[in-house]
Enzyme design. Sequence first.
Site, PDB file in Angstrom:
ATOM      1  N   HIS A   1       0.837  -1.207   0.000  1.00 16.73           N
ATOM      2  CA  HIS A   1       0.000   0.000   0.000  1.00 16.73           C
ATOM      3  C   HIS A   1       0.872   1.257   0.000  1.00 16.73           C
ATOM      4  O   HIS A   1       0.696   2.162  -0.821  1.00 16.73           O
ATOM      5  CB  HIS A   1      -0.900  -0.043   1.239  1.00 16.73           C
ATOM      6  CG  HIS A   1      -1.754   1.167   1.442  1.00 16.73           C
ATOM      7  ND1 HIS A   1      -3.117   1.150   1.271  1.00 16.73           N
ATOM      8  CD2 HIS A   1      -1.450   2.436   1.840  1.00 16.73           C
ATOM      9  CE1 HIS A   1      -3.609   2.355   1.523  1.00 16.73           C
ATOM     10  NE2 HIS A   1      -2.617   3.151   1.878  1.00 16.73           N
ATOM     11  N   GLU A   2       1.850   1.289   0.918  1.00 12.64           N
ATOM     12  CA  GLU A   2       2.715   2.465   1.019  1.00 12.64           C
ATOM     13  C   GLU A   2       3.653   2.568  -0.191  1.00 12.64           C
ATOM     14  O   GLU A   2       3.956   3.669  -0.664  1.00 12.64           O
ATOM     15  CB  GLU A   2       3.528   2.406   2.317  1.00 12.64           C
ATOM     16  CG  GLU A   2       2.694   2.298   3.586  1.00 12.64           C
ATOM     17  CD  GLU A   2       1.792   3.500   3.832  1.00 12.64           C
ATOM     18  OE1 GLU A   2       1.839   4.464   3.044  1.00 12.64           O
ATOM     19  OE2 GLU A   2       1.018   3.464   4.794  1.00 12.64           O
TER      20      GLU A   2
ATOM     21  N   HIS B   1       1.864   4.300  -3.013  1.00 14.18           N
ATOM     22  CA  HIS B   1       1.868   5.758  -2.858  1.00 14.18           C
ATOM     23  C   HIS B   1       3.206   6.325  -3.341  1.00 14.18           C
ATOM     24  O   HIS B   1       3.253   7.301  -4.102  1.00 14.18           O
ATOM     25  CB  HIS B   1       1.677   6.140  -1.392  1.00 14.18           C
ATOM     26  CG  HIS B   1       0.272   6.027  -0.896  1.00 14.18           C
ATOM     27  ND1 HIS B   1      -0.797   6.632  -1.517  1.00 14.18           N
ATOM     28  CD2 HIS B   1      -0.244   5.392   0.195  1.00 14.18           C
ATOM     29  CE1 HIS B   1      -1.909   6.371  -0.837  1.00 14.18           C
ATOM     30  NE2 HIS B   1      -1.597   5.612   0.201  1.00 14.18           N
TER      31      HIS B   1
END
Length: 262
Positions: free
Chosen positions: A58-59, A62
């Site tokens: 997820h990170e 980003h």
Amino acid sequence: MTTALPRTDRRVSPVFLALVAALAVSGWAVWSGALAGHTGVAVFLFVVSGWVVSLCLHEYAHARTALHAGDRTVGAKGYLTLNPFVYSHAVLSVVLPVLFLLVGGIGLPGGAVFIERGRIPGRLRHSLVSAAGPLVNAGCAVLVSAPFWLGALDGAPVAFRAALAFLALLQVTAALLNSLPVPGLDGYGVLEPWLPEGVRRQVAPFAPFGLLAVFGLLWVPEVNDAFFGLVRSVLAGLDVPALDSYAGQELFRFWQGGGAGL
């Protein structure tokens, strides 16, 4: 614009590889019943390691999107190594989501990596950077549920089906919750670039509390019922039985006696 990075900035961290190894080993333990009499412990390790792996992805999403959008500092910060310990808010990004999982049995991502927004031109690019995280959770939900909708779990151990179903539930809850237009969550990050400057300034002080506010609202019975009704509908669309996800959560909470004798 070039986004070339030194190899050390994009090399996969041994920490992430260790997490993947823990996921594989614990998955094997759940499937094989290697921890006879302690199936709940194996399910717990499988779910937690799988959840943290998805947090890293997820990170990473980003950061990788920010890199291509114009913020080349993400490489030097180590965000592209998938190492959760280099996040600007490791407690918010890893510890708090795991705590939410332990206390409430829900998947709720924490604080994102620090993106230097001033380096990114254009509102659409800012929105894409914020949207990348929830999209990863949505992709993980499809991937984890694939054995169900492909009919590949016939004859699979009950505990493994249950653990996989609960992990799918966590990914669905993460994708839905983090898409809410609440300050501090990615859903608001998608919307924020399109809001008037005055509105953004007024909302900014509330951003640190958005995550906790959402978690608190989920303890309201009516809100909880409505939200998990939606989650169950999504899981049904992915052919993940509600009974399996419930059984997985019960096994996960081994300290309450779930799965102690399986």
